[in-house]
Write a protein that holds these residues in place. Structure first.
Motif, PDB file in Angstrom:
ATOM      1  N   ILE A 255       2.884  -0.705  -0.046  1.00  0.00           N
ATOM      2  CA  ILE A 255       3.449   0.531   0.497  1.00  0.00           C
ATOM      3  C   ILE A 255       4.722   0.228   1.276  1.00  0.00           C
ATOM      4  O   ILE A 255       5.723   0.936   1.150  1.00  0.00           O
TER       5      ILE A 255
ATOM      6  N   LEU B  50      -7.344  -3.284  -1.574  1.00  0.00           N
ATOM      7  CA  LEU B  50      -6.814  -2.375  -0.550  1.00  0.00           C
ATOM      8  C   LEU B  50      -5.747  -3.058   0.297  1.00  0.00           C
ATOM      9  O   LEU B  50      -4.720  -2.450   0.616  1.00  0.00           O
TER      10      LEU B  50
ATOM     11  N   SER C 224      -1.928  -1.805   0.361  1.00  0.00           N
ATOM     12  CA  SER C 224      -1.337  -1.456   1.656  1.00  0.00           C
ATOM     13  C   SER C 224      -0.050  -2.227   1.890  1.00  0.00           C
ATOM     14  O   SER C 224       0.924  -1.691   2.416  1.00  0.00           O
ATOM     15  N   SER C 225      -0.038  -3.488   1.484  1.00  0.00           N
ATOM     16  CA  SER C 225       1.176  -4.294   1.618  1.00  0.00           C
ATOM     17  C   SER C 225       2.287  -3.754   0.723  1.00  0.00           C
ATOM     18  O   SER C 225       3.465  -3.790   1.090  1.00  0.00           O
TER      19      SER C 225
END
Length: 134
Positions: A71, A64, A68-69
């Motif tokens: 994105i 996750l 997230s990074s």
């Protein structure tokens, strides 16, 4: 380094900038990434390991974090070119001839907020049941 690099991008990128003025802020900004990524992943791993509710989910949490990074890697170019970068006409008609609009200052500000939050959070502490504040 990251916040300074992005602030220098805003200040130094204007019409007629020298090659050094163009490349210098990029070098300053990108030189900070190796010093941000590994320590933040280590702090994240320590916090996950010390949270009993996440036992057995360490791999999922790391995935996750990685997603997230990612994105930011594919959304940032769109946001920068759509909202922060000025058109050639806007640069020509502006008083300062800057390539970026004022919203570009959001990036160094966000970097300072993250740095401040990291220092304020400090190192993760193990939570032991029955010990500590009530």
């Amino acid at each position: 380094g990251n916040s300074l690099g992005y602030l220098l991008l805003y200040i130094m990128w204007h019409r007629g900038v020298s090659v050094a003025g163009f490349v210098g802020p990029i070098i300053v900004g990108t030189s900070a990434f190796p010093f941000m990524g590994a320590p933040n992943r280590s702090l994240f791993s320590a916090a996950v390991d010390l949270t009993p509710e996440l036992a057995g989910h360490e791999g999922t949490m790391q995935a996750l974090l990685s997603m997230s990074s990612s994105i930011g890697g594919f959304t940032a170019p769109f946001i920068v070119t759509r909202y922060w970068l000025r058109t050639p006409e806007e640069v020509s008609s502006s008083n300062d001839s800057r390539e970026f609009g004022p919203w570009a200052l959001f990036s160094p500000l966000l970097g300072l907020v993250c740095l401040t939050a990291t220092f304020m959070a400090g190192e993760a502490e193990k939570i032991v049941e029955g010990v500590g504040p009530d």
